[in-house]
Enzyme design. Structure first.
Site, PDB file in Angstrom:
ATOM      1  N   ARG A 212       0.987  -2.402  -8.777  1.00 14.51           N
ATOM      2  CA  ARG A 212       1.349  -1.085  -8.243  1.00 14.51           C
ATOM      3  C   ARG A 212       1.539  -0.087  -9.392  1.00 14.51           C
ATOM      4  O   ARG A 212       1.084   1.054  -9.328  1.00 14.51           O
ATOM      5  CB  ARG A 212       2.613  -1.191  -7.386  1.00 14.51           C
ATOM      6  N   PHE A 228      -3.917  -1.328   4.495  1.00 18.34           N
ATOM      7  CA  PHE A 228      -3.049  -2.513   4.609  1.00 18.34           C
ATOM      8  C   PHE A 228      -1.784  -2.230   3.794  1.00 18.34           C
ATOM      9  O   PHE A 228      -1.431  -2.975   2.890  1.00 18.34           O
ATOM     10  CB  PHE A 228      -3.744  -3.781   4.100  1.00 18.34           C
ATOM     11  N   SER A 251      -1.257  -1.928  10.503  1.00 10.94           N
ATOM     12  CA  SER A 251      -1.259  -2.244  11.934  1.00 10.94           C
ATOM     13  C   SER A 251       0.146  -2.505  12.486  1.00 10.94           C
ATOM     14  O   SER A 251       0.344  -2.469  13.695  1.00 10.94           O
ATOM     15  CB  SER A 251      -2.154  -3.461  12.194  1.00 10.94           C
ATOM     16  N   ALA A 279      -7.130  -1.517  10.094  1.00 12.61           N
ATOM     17  CA  ALA A 279      -7.777  -0.920   8.920  1.00 12.61           C
ATOM     18  C   ALA A 279      -9.308  -1.027   9.001  1.00 12.61           C
ATOM     19  O   ALA A 279     -10.009  -0.146   8.513  1.00 12.61           O
ATOM     20  CB  ALA A 279      -7.265  -1.588   7.649  1.00 12.61           C
ATOM     21  N   ASP A 299      -5.476  -3.913   0.169  1.00 10.77           N
ATOM     22  CA  ASP A 299      -4.623  -5.085  -0.090  1.00 10.77           C
ATOM     23  C   ASP A 299      -4.394  -5.850   1.214  1.00 10.77           C
ATOM     24  O   ASP A 299      -3.272  -5.880   1.736  1.00 10.77           O
ATOM     25  CB  ASP A 299      -3.295  -4.618  -0.703  1.00 10.77           C
ATOM     26  N   CYS A 339      -5.832 -12.226  -1.516  1.00 11.58           N
ATOM     27  CA  CYS A 339      -4.773 -13.222  -1.752  1.00 11.58           C
ATOM     28  C   CYS A 339      -5.088 -14.535  -1.032  1.00 11.58           C
ATOM     29  O   CYS A 339      -4.210 -15.368  -0.848  1.00 11.58           O
ATOM     30  CB  CYS A 339      -3.412 -12.666  -1.344  1.00 11.58           C
TER      31      CYS A 339
HETATM   32  N1  SAH Z   1       0.103  -3.468  -0.251  1.00 15.14           N
HETATM   33  C1  SAH Z   1       1.330  -3.936   0.361  1.00 15.14           C
HETATM   34  C2  SAH Z   1       1.208  -5.344   0.900  1.00 15.14           C
HETATM   35  C3  SAH Z   1       0.141  -5.524   1.962  1.00 15.14           C
HETATM   36  S1  SAH Z   1       0.303  -7.008   2.883  1.00 15.14           S
HETATM   37  C4  SAH Z   1       2.464  -3.827  -0.658  1.00 15.14           C
HETATM   38  O1  SAH Z   1       2.197  -3.614  -1.845  1.00 15.14           O
HETATM   39  O2  SAH Z   1       3.613  -3.970  -0.258  1.00 15.14           O
HETATM   40  C5  SAH Z   1      -0.901  -6.831   4.092  1.00 15.14           C
HETATM   41  C6  SAH Z   1      -0.514  -5.905   5.241  1.00 15.14           C
HETATM   42  O3  SAH Z   1      -1.658  -5.761   6.078  1.00 15.14           O
HETATM   43  C7  SAH Z   1       0.590  -6.406   6.150  1.00 15.14           C
HETATM   44  O4  SAH Z   1       1.614  -5.431   6.211  1.00 15.14           O
HETATM   45  C8  SAH Z   1      -0.070  -6.552   7.529  1.00 15.14           C
HETATM   46  O5  SAH Z   1       0.774  -6.138   8.603  1.00 15.14           O
HETATM   47  C9  SAH Z   1      -1.223  -5.608   7.411  1.00 15.14           C
HETATM   48  N2  SAH Z   1      -2.386  -5.891   8.264  1.00 15.14           N
HETATM   49  C10 SAH Z   1      -2.875  -7.093   8.620  1.00 15.14           C
HETATM   50  N3  SAH Z   1      -4.025  -6.949   9.314  1.00 15.14           N
HETATM   51  C11 SAH Z   1      -4.259  -5.608   9.400  1.00 15.14           C
HETATM   52  C12 SAH Z   1      -5.302  -4.829   9.963  1.00 15.14           C
HETATM   53  N4  SAH Z   1      -6.331  -5.398  10.580  1.00 15.14           N
HETATM   54  N5  SAH Z   1      -5.220  -3.488   9.853  1.00 15.14           N
HETATM   55  C13 SAH Z   1      -4.180  -2.905   9.221  1.00 15.14           C
HETATM   56  N6  SAH Z   1      -3.181  -3.605   8.649  1.00 15.14           N
HETATM   57  C14 SAH Z   1      -3.217  -4.926   8.738  1.00 15.14           C
END
Ligand code: SAH
Length: 395
Positions: A212, A228, A251, A279, A299, A339
């Site tokens: 970050r 995400f 989401s 997303a 992410d 990940c």
């Molecule tokens: N970048 C963030 C961590 C992301 S974790 C940080 O630094 O804190 C991944 C995230 O994607 C989760 O919050 C999950 O709810 C979300 N997610 C999962 N599938 C998704 C989708 N299809 N569209 C949007 N968000 C999604």
């Protein structure tokens, strides 16, 4: 809780090899047992010549049948856990990795296979048990934590997927006394609210802390898409570093509520927009609308937990990266991550290359990224590295 002494001896078929430096023993590597091993209990491990290898937790259900904890002939008890946790603390302190929020124990990376401990400020740790043995050892773990760190509140947040495979009931609760509903922690110059006990969406992605800050260095003057976003941590750092505006796509409404709180806490709410959306759909919509961004962060959650589903995961990564690349203005940056344990850095780079080819976009690789250093990687246990990322610039 089972006894701190091994109830049986597990005999490996072979002598030497991986078992000397890697803690995992698969069922197919076992020649037999002396005594009756308890599910989740300790076993002594001996090699094919009968020489002592170590003590580990055994699980008869899983193909990964045993994870070695110690290579010394010693009891595994609260004092043993206190010792290992103390080593994990010392590593982080000596390398300057003990920030207000950090991963205190990273499973195999800290010689504690199946155990993850995160620290949030002075008062709270979150413990995650990933194996039956660790789940049963929770009283020793808690005693070890408190002997090393003092009388903190312990929130147990087991991974339901791991619990199902290993055969234990996942816990999501304070261990013996309730801690605060939320704490505020600093990361770089920003502050974040971390909530506990709110169902699935609680905690903070500590593995991305260094990324970050690294990505934010490129954010000044750019418009940012944080896809995400979870609680908006990338967007908060980008805006604090001078990004013009940020769009968070996520989401989960709970996660977006956390993003709103984090943006407000840092005085950045006015320049951010939060979109509750899938997303995949939102990237497609933005592409149709010919939107352009100067910095895109991708992410996503793991797209597969199984080796067999790697192809499907690769298709998912290709799709979102292709679309994100088309949204980049010339000179724009893409920070893209995976990940998924079973997606290697080489495969991820190949998927991104193929996405760029399909998008017809030339990209320069500025940095290869990985998890923060409080998630240590053992050379001899490559599985300890799971987060892969690329920082790319559109030419
Ligand atoms: N970048 C963030 C961590 C992301 S974790 C940080 O630094 O804190 C991944 C995230 O994607 C989760 O919050 C999950 O709810 C979300 N997610 C999962 N599938 C998704 C989708 N299809 N569209 C949007 N968000 C999604």
């Amino acid at each position: 809780m089972s006894s701190e002494r091994s109830s049986a001896t597990l005999h490996l078929a072979r002598v030497g090899g991986r078992a000397r430096v890697h803690p995992w023993i698969y069922r197919g590597e076992i020649a037999g047992f002396e005594g009756a091993p308890e599910p989740g209990g300790l076993v002594a491990v001996a090699d094919g010549a009968g020489a002592f290898v170590g003590h580990g937790f055994y699980n008869p259900r899983t193909s990964l049948a045993c994870r070695i904890l110690s290579r010394r002939d010693e009891p595994i008890d609260a004092a043993w856990f206190a010792g290992r946790i103390g080593e994990a603390v010392a590593y982080r302190r000596s390398r300057g990795l003990a920030g207000e929020a950090h991963r205190l124990v990273w499973s195999e990376g800290d010689g504690l296979p199946g155990l993850v401990i995160d620290r949030y400020g002075d008062d709270v740790v979150v413990v995650q048990c990933l194996t039956l043995g660790m789940s049963g050892a929770l009283p020793w773990i808690a005693a070890g934590i408190r002997a090393t760190l003092g009388d903190l509140a312990i929130y147990v947040s087991d991974d339901p997927a791991a619990a199902r495979i290993e055969g234990f009931e996942p816990r999501r609760a304070w261990l013996d006394r309730a801690g605060p509903d939320a704490v505020t922690v600093g990361e770089g110059s920003a502050r974040f609210v971390v909530r506990f006990g709110l169902g699935h969406k609680s905690g903070f992605y500590l593995d991305q802390a260094e990324n970050r800050l690294r990505v934010a260095r490129w954010a000044a003057g750019r418009s940012v898409l944080d896809a995400f976003s979870y609680t908006g941590a990338f967007a908060v750092h980008a805006l604090a570093a001078g990004a013009e505006r940020a769009v968070c796509v996520e989401s989960s409404p709970e996660a977006l509520a956390g993003a709103a709180a984090n943006l407000e806490l840092n005085g950045l709410g006015g320049r951010a927009e939060l979109r509750e959306a899938n997303a995949f759909d939102e990237l497609r919509r933005l592409e149709r609308a010919r939107a352009r961004f100067g910095l895109v962060i991708l992410d996503p959650p793991p797209f597969t937990r199984r080796k067999a589903a790697v192809d499907a995961a690769a298709r998912g990564y290709k799709e979102i990266n292709l679309r994100a690349m088309r949204l980049l203005e010339v000179g724009g940056m893409l920070a893209t991550f995976s990940c998924s344990h079973h997606v290697s850095a080489a495969l991820f780079a190949e998927v991104c290359r193929a996405a760029a080819e399909d998008a017809g976009v030339t990209l320069r690789t500025l940095e290869a990224l990985t998890q923060s250093r409080d998630h240590p990687v053992l050379l001899t246990v490559p599985e300890t590295r799971y987060l892969k990322g690329l920082l790319l610039e559109r030419l």
